[in-house]
Every structure is written in C-alpha cells, then in structure tokens.
Design a protein around this motif. Structure first.
Motif, PDB file in Angstrom:
ATOM      1  N   GLY A 161       0.942  -1.308  -0.441  1.00  0.00           N
ATOM      2  CA  GLY A 161      -0.214  -0.123  -0.082  1.00  0.00           C
ATOM      3  C   GLY A 161       1.701   1.314  -0.007  1.00  0.00           C
ATOM      4  N   PHE A 162       2.230   1.653   0.993  1.00  0.00           N
ATOM      5  CA  PHE A 162       3.156   2.642   1.072  1.00  0.00           C
ATOM      6  C   PHE A 162       3.486   2.645  -0.588  1.00  0.00           C
ATOM      7  CE2 PHE A 162       6.687   4.573   1.260  1.00  0.00           C
ATOM      8  CZ  PHE A 162       6.791   5.723   1.981  1.00  0.00           C
ATOM      9  N   PHE A 163       4.405   1.333  -0.748  1.00  0.00           N
ATOM     10  CA  PHE A 163       4.572   2.166  -2.609  1.00  0.00           C
ATOM     11  C   PHE A 163       3.892   2.309  -3.436  1.00  0.00           C
ATOM     12  CE2 PHE A 163       8.060   0.272   0.359  1.00  0.00           C
ATOM     13  CZ  PHE A 163       9.568   1.221   0.130  1.00  0.00           C
ATOM     14  N   GLU A 164       2.827   1.695  -3.770  1.00  0.00           N
ATOM     15  CA  GLU A 164       1.924   1.765  -4.133  1.00  0.00           C
ATOM     16  C   GLU A 164       1.279   2.992  -4.745  1.00  0.00           C
ATOM     17  OE1 GLU A 164      -2.626   0.018  -5.399  1.00  0.00           O
ATOM     18  OE2 GLU A 164      -0.838  -1.432  -5.564  1.00  0.00           O
ATOM     19  N   SER A 165       0.976   3.981  -3.155  1.00  0.00           N
ATOM     20  CA  SER A 165       1.134   5.401  -3.515  1.00  0.00           C
ATOM     21  C   SER A 165       1.827   6.258  -3.042  1.00  0.00           C
ATOM     22  CB  SER A 165       0.523   6.163  -1.289  1.00  0.00           C
ATOM     23  OG  SER A 165      -1.212   4.676  -1.507  1.00  0.00           O
ATOM     24  N   LEU A 166       3.004   5.596  -2.756  1.00  0.00           N
ATOM     25  CA  LEU A 166       4.115   6.382  -3.979  1.00  0.00           C
ATOM     26  C   LEU A 166       4.370   6.423  -5.341  1.00  0.00           C
ATOM     27  CD1 LEU A 166       6.638   8.091  -2.298  1.00  0.00           C
ATOM     28  CD2 LEU A 166       7.001   6.016  -1.873  1.00  0.00           C
ATOM     29  N   ARG A 167       4.165   5.356  -5.598  1.00  0.00           N
ATOM     30  CA  ARG A 167       4.197   5.393  -6.871  1.00  0.00           C
ATOM     31  C   ARG A 167       3.685   6.506  -7.317  1.00  0.00           C
ATOM     32  NH1 ARG A 167       3.152   0.697  -7.951  1.00  0.00           N
ATOM     33  NH2 ARG A 167       4.474  -0.125  -8.145  1.00  0.00           N
ATOM     34  N   ALA A 168       2.333   6.530  -7.284  1.00  0.00           N
ATOM     35  CA  ALA A 168       1.541   7.379  -7.695  1.00  0.00           C
ATOM     36  C   ALA A 168       1.899   8.621  -7.630  1.00  0.00           C
ATOM     37  CB  ALA A 168      -0.076   7.245  -7.119  1.00  0.00           C
ATOM     38  N   GLU A 169       2.086   9.547  -6.115  1.00  0.00           N
ATOM     39  CA  GLU A 169       3.210  10.826  -5.801  1.00  0.00           C
ATOM     40  C   GLU A 169       4.080  11.209  -7.246  1.00  0.00           C
ATOM     41  OE1 GLU A 169       3.731  10.727  -2.046  1.00  0.00           O
ATOM     42  OE2 GLU A 169       1.646   9.675  -0.728  1.00  0.00           O
ATOM     43  N   LEU A 170       5.013  10.315  -7.062  1.00  0.00           N
ATOM     44  CA  LEU A 170       6.095  10.484  -8.115  1.00  0.00           C
ATOM     45  C   LEU A 170       6.251  10.583  -9.390  1.00  0.00           C
ATOM     46  CD1 LEU A 170       8.696   8.827  -5.608  1.00  0.00           C
ATOM     47  CD2 LEU A 170       8.063  11.299  -5.854  1.00  0.00           C
ATOM     48  N   LYS A 171       5.170   9.974  -9.646  1.00  0.00           N
ATOM     49  CA  LYS A 171       4.769   9.275 -11.409  1.00  0.00           C
ATOM     50  C   LYS A 171       5.118  10.644 -11.664  1.00  0.00           C
ATOM     51  CE  LYS A 171       0.381   7.927 -14.052  1.00  0.00           C
ATOM     52  NZ  LYS A 171       0.861   6.770 -14.107  1.00  0.00           N
ATOM     53  N   GLY A 172       5.322  12.160 -11.589  1.00  0.00           N
ATOM     54  CA  GLY A 172       5.490  12.976 -12.269  1.00  0.00           C
ATOM     55  C   GLY A 172       7.245  13.630 -11.953  1.00  0.00           C
ATOM     56  N   ALA A 173       7.922  13.053 -11.339  1.00  0.00           N
ATOM     57  CA  ALA A 173       8.874  13.454 -10.750  1.00  0.00           C
ATOM     58  C   ALA A 173      10.267  12.902 -11.593  1.00  0.00           C
ATOM     59  CB  ALA A 173       8.840  13.131  -8.973  1.00  0.00           C
ATOM     60  N   GLY A 174       9.875  11.676 -12.405  1.00  0.00           N
ATOM     61  CA  GLY A 174      10.923  10.607 -13.005  1.00  0.00           C
ATOM     62  C   GLY A 174      11.276  10.050 -12.421  1.00  0.00           C
ATOM     63  N   VAL A 175      10.641   8.985 -11.451  1.00  0.00           N
ATOM     64  CA  VAL A 175      11.741   8.270 -10.204  1.00  0.00           C
ATOM     65  C   VAL A 175      10.926   6.932 -10.216  1.00  0.00           C
ATOM     66  CG1 VAL A 175      11.944   7.706  -7.684  1.00  0.00           C
ATOM     67  CG2 VAL A 175      12.699  10.116  -7.883  1.00  0.00           C
ATOM     68  N   SER A 176      11.093   6.447 -10.626  1.00  0.00           N
ATOM     69  CA  SER A 176      10.056   4.400 -10.907  1.00  0.00           C
ATOM     70  C   SER A 176      10.232   3.755  -9.089  1.00  0.00           C
ATOM     71  CB  SER A 176      11.101   3.902 -11.446  1.00  0.00           C
ATOM     72  OG  SER A 176      12.375   3.377 -11.298  1.00  0.00           O
ATOM     73  N   VAL A 177       8.952   3.014  -8.889  1.00  0.00           N
ATOM     74  CA  VAL A 177       9.236   2.610  -7.691  1.00  0.00           C
ATOM     75  C   VAL A 177       8.141   1.262  -8.293  1.00  0.00           C
ATOM     76  CG1 VAL A 177       7.891   2.937  -5.851  1.00  0.00           C
ATOM     77  CG2 VAL A 177       8.445   4.571  -6.761  1.00  0.00           C
ATOM     78  N   THR A 178       9.159   0.364  -8.385  1.00  0.00           N
ATOM     79  CA  THR A 178       9.073  -1.248  -8.691  1.00  0.00           C
ATOM     80  C   THR A 178       8.752  -1.970  -7.183  1.00  0.00           C
ATOM     81  OG1 THR A 178      10.439  -1.132 -10.739  1.00  0.00           O
ATOM     82  CG2 THR A 178      10.343  -3.137  -9.643  1.00  0.00           C
ATOM     83  N   THR A 179       7.786  -2.922  -7.124  1.00  0.00           N
ATOM     84  CA  THR A 179       7.593  -3.309  -6.103  1.00  0.00           C
ATOM     85  C   THR A 179       7.201  -4.691  -6.814  1.00  0.00           C
ATOM     86  OG1 THR A 179       5.998  -1.967  -5.434  1.00  0.00           O
ATOM     87  CG2 THR A 179       5.458  -4.310  -4.276  1.00  0.00           C
TER      88      THR A 179
END
Length: 267
Positions: A161-179
């Motif tokens: 849940g945390f990293f799924e939300s963080l992925r959405a928050e960082l969508k425009g920042a160019g940072v990828s989040v892989t779970t």
C-alpha cells in the motif's frame, strides 16, 4: 557511475543482487547495508573482485537514525544516489491465537515496513535529483493472506500500500517505484523468522520443494528495476492467485493453506 543502495545485503536475495549488479557493469557503486559487518564485508569483497566500487554501512533499518546515516554515508562517499533497493526484512510464522505477547509484531513492522519507509524518506531528495529508482521487496504474502503469516503478511501488505501510493505521488518526478513479490525462495530467511513466542523458528514453515533459486529471484528484481516496471510478480502461481482472489477468494484461501507445511497448519 550508477550508485545503488541495497539493504539486507549480507545474505540471501540482497547479497545475490549485489553480486549480479557488480557482474553486469564495472561503472557501479554498491552501498551494502545490514546489521552484520563481517558478512557485509565478505559480500563487498566478492563485488569488488568483479570490478564494483563498494561501501559497507552496518545498519539496523529498524532504527530511523541508522537509516538516515546510511543515506548520508552514501552521499558523502559517492555524491548521489541512483537506486534504493529496500530488501531488508524478517520473516515470521505463528497462528495469531498462539501469540501471547504482541511486542514482536511491532518489531517486525519496524523492520519490514518502517525500515523501507525511513530509508526511502531520507533518500528521496537524492533520487528525485537523479530521476532514479526505488525498489521494494515485498512478498506474495503481501498480495494473498497465508495461514500463520498474519504478522508477516501485515507488514508486506503495508509495504504494498505504501509504495503503490508513493508511485502515484512520484509519477511526475521521474522516479520509478518497483514492487517485487517473491514467493518461496531458497534462502534461510524463514528459518530465522519469529515464532509465536517471539523466538527463532529454526525451520521453514512453508513447503520448500519448489523454492525458486535465489539467483533467479535476484535477476528478476534487477531486470524489473532496470525496466522501471511497476511490479514484479515472480511465479505463475502468484499471478494466478492474484487474479483468482478477485473472483474466487475462497479457492485462494484453500490454495494458501496448501502452501503451509502440515505441522504448521491451524489446529
């Protein structure tokens, strides 16, 4: 130089990821973190022999100040961070009704969830500057509830849940989040997990016959990070279970029960 931090790097999946990353390219800086300095140094020696630059930082991710120190030490040595692999974690197997003192539930959450949160929070400004990558090593137990894994599953569902939300928050920042969602992997993590009394299990609570080789698991995570994938669900059973959970949850519960060794099943 690509600078990559790996927590839980002294053994198992973390150590194997370090070795594979070192072997893939010589222009890499690996920051290896775990509690055991001697084991970290041994892994660092293997990586250095493959051409990587290494830094070891003895770190208990269950302590926020040590997570901050890990990030500060990385930037002091290399000047930037390109990837953070949140791999450190601990296992557990206990039926909830058998647990007398829930204190170790809190300890498990501190390592498995908060360690990832604290490291990510400290590293985030640097990762945004490099448009880097965050990896969270969760578990299939973070997608499907498994009997006897209430404490462990809670930590891994929380990571999801945390990293799924963080992925959405960082969508425009160019940072990828892989779970990443490993299933049963051929490591010793389950043997060192908590039992109902908060002690050490000493054996695996799951059926190990079809355990994934640690080399394959590490490769899949690294490939997922390199491709900046959202998720890496590693087994056909895991992918099927996730789908079936939506349409036949009772069936998935029965399948999860079958994954538990006979002596560890509910009374």
């Amino acid at each position: 130089m690509q600078v990559i931090i790996i927590t839980g790097a002294s053994d198992g999946i973390g150590a194997e990821m370090a070795r594979q990353l070192a072997a893939r390219g010589k222009d890499v800086g690996l920051v290896l973190a775990a509690r055991n300095q001697d084991m970290l140094d041994a892994v660092a020696g293997e990586c250095a022999a493959l051409g990587a630059q290494t830094l070891t930082v003895a770190t208990d991710v269950g302590v926020q100040d040590q997570c901050r120190h890990l990030i500060d030490a990385t930037v002091a040595r290399f000047g930037h961070i390109d990837a953070l692999i949140n791999n450190a974690g601990r296992s557990a197997h206990a039926l909830f009704e058998d647990v007398a003192d829930l204190g170790w539930y809190e300890d498990l959450m501190r390592v498995n969830l908060w360690g990832s949160v604290w490291c990510t929070h400290a590293a985030l400004p640097h990762l945004k500057a490099s448009k880097g990558s965050i990896v969270a090593v969760s578990s299939l137990a973070g997608l499907v509830g498994v009997p006897g894994r209430s404490a462990y599953g809670a930590t891994k569902f929380a990571m999801t849940g945390f990293f799924e939300s963080l992925r959405a928050e960082l969508k425009g920042a160019g940072v990828s989040v892989t779970t990443a969602y490993p299933g049963v992997v051929a490591t010793r993590i389950r043997h060192r997990g908590y039992n109902a009394q908060g002690g050490i299990l000493g054996s695996s609570s799951l059926k190990e016959d079809d355990a994934m080789p640690v080399e394959e698991c590490a490769r899949l995570i690294i490939d997922g990070m390199a491709a900046r994938r959202r998720e890496v669900v590693m087994t056909a059973k895991g992918k099927l279970g996730r789908f079936l959970k939506l349409i036949a949850p009772g069936l998935v519960e029965n399948l999860a029960l079958r994954a538990v060794s006979d002596e560890q099943k509910p009374h």
